[in-house]
Scaffold this motif. Structure first.
Motif, short mmCIF file in Angstrom:
data_model
loop_
_atom_site.label_atom_id
_atom_site.label_comp_id
_atom_site.label_asym_id
_atom_site.label_seq_id
_atom_site.Cartn_x
_atom_site.Cartn_y
_atom_site.Cartn_z
N ASP A 27 0.81 -1.21 0.00
CA ASP A 27 0.00 0.00 0.00
C ASP A 27 0.85 1.26 0.00
O ASP A 27 0.34 2.35 -0.19
N GLY A 28 2.13 1.13 0.26
CA GLY A 28 3.00 2.28 0.33
C GLY A 28 3.39 2.54 1.78
O GLY A 28 2.97 1.85 2.70
N ALA A 29 4.20 3.53 1.97
CA ALA A 29 4.66 3.86 3.31
C ALA A 29 3.54 4.54 4.08
O ALA A 29 2.84 5.40 3.55
N SER A 30 3.42 4.16 5.35
CA SER A 30 2.38 4.80 6.16
C SER A 30 2.87 6.17 6.60
O SER A 30 4.04 6.35 6.92
N ARG A 32 2.33 7.69 9.34
CA ARG A 32 2.75 7.66 10.74
C ARG A 32 4.18 7.13 10.87
O ARG A 32 5.01 7.67 11.59
N GLY A 33 4.47 6.04 10.16
CA GLY A 33 5.81 5.48 10.20
C GLY A 33 6.85 6.44 9.63
O GLY A 33 7.95 6.56 10.15
N LEU A 34 6.48 7.12 8.54
CA LEU A 34 7.39 8.08 7.94
C LEU A 34 7.66 9.25 8.89
O LEU A 34 8.79 9.71 9.02
N ALA A 35 6.62 9.71 9.59
CA ALA A 35 6.78 10.82 10.54
C ALA A 35 7.66 10.39 11.72
O ALA A 35 8.54 11.14 12.15
N LEU A 36 7.47 9.18 12.24
CA LEU A 36 8.29 8.70 13.35
C LEU A 36 9.75 8.54 12.93
O LEU A 36 10.66 8.88 13.69
N PHE A 37 9.96 8.06 11.73
CA PHE A 37 11.33 7.93 11.24
C PHE A 37 11.99 9.29 11.12
O PHE A 37 13.15 9.47 11.51
N THR A 38 11.28 10.29 10.58
CA THR A 38 11.84 11.62 10.41
C THR A 38 12.15 12.25 11.75
O THR A 38 13.23 12.84 11.94
N ILE A 39 11.26 12.11 12.72
CA ILE A 39 11.50 12.67 14.05
C ILE A 39 12.70 11.98 14.69
O ILE A 39 13.58 12.63 15.27
N GLY A 40 12.79 10.67 14.58
CA GLY A 40 13.92 9.94 15.14
C GLY A 40 15.23 10.35 14.50
O GLY A 40 16.26 10.48 15.18
N LEU A 41 15.21 10.58 13.19
CA LEU A 41 16.41 11.00 12.49
C LEU A 41 16.88 12.37 12.97
O LEU A 41 18.06 12.58 13.24
N PHE A 42 15.93 13.31 13.13
CA PHE A 42 16.30 14.64 13.62
C PHE A 42 16.81 14.59 15.06
O PHE A 42 17.74 15.30 15.42
#
Length: 139
Positions: A27-30, A32-42
């Motif tokens: 279905d593609g990237a969720s 929520r998961g993309l947002a959590l990854f971005t926050i974790g990266l920052f």
């Protein structure tokens, strides 16, 4: 004919021409998961920047320890004694090391430990090995 459904594969395991493929369609990237990854990266980048800033601030405040130069440092005027590195003399150092390796001296007289020249130590080692192995075989 049997009632079992026929699989659309050739004996080699390939899909027969014209047969449809049932493939998994993600279905593609969720979001929520993309947002959590971005926050974790920052957060990770921020922690690394803070740690490196603290490290360099600590290094900047420490006095510089011994620094070695090929040439002697110039003498500086002032009441404090200044350490000056002597010119590096490789030939003198090599001569001193070779003299140290090529001489006999006591290491501990009570225990009977002596320092031998390397060549003499090898001769004694080989003579001891030959005496313990009279056939001349290996270890």
């Amino acid at each position: 004919m049997s009632d079992e459904p026929r699989l659309p594969f050739t004996p080699q395991g390939h899909l027969e021409p014209g047969a449809e493929r049932d493939e998994y369609q993600p279905d593609g990237a969720s979001p929520r998961g993309l947002a959590l990854f971005t926050i974790g990266l920052f957060v990770f980048i921020g922690v690394c920047l803070v740690a490196s800033a603290l490290l360099f601030r600590g290094l900047r405040s420490r006095p510089v320890s011994a620094v070695y130069y090929d040439q002697p440092l110039p003498r500086q005027a002032g009441p404090a004694a200044v350490w000056v590195n002597e010119p590096y003399d490789y030939q003198r150092w090599l001569r001193d090391e070779m003299e140290h390796l090529d001489r006999y001296q006591w290491i501990d007289r009570r225990r009977g430990l002596v320092q031998l020249p390397v060549e003499r130590a090898m001769e004694l080692l080989l003579a001891g090995h030959a005496a313990s192995h009279p056939s001349g075989g290996g270890p």
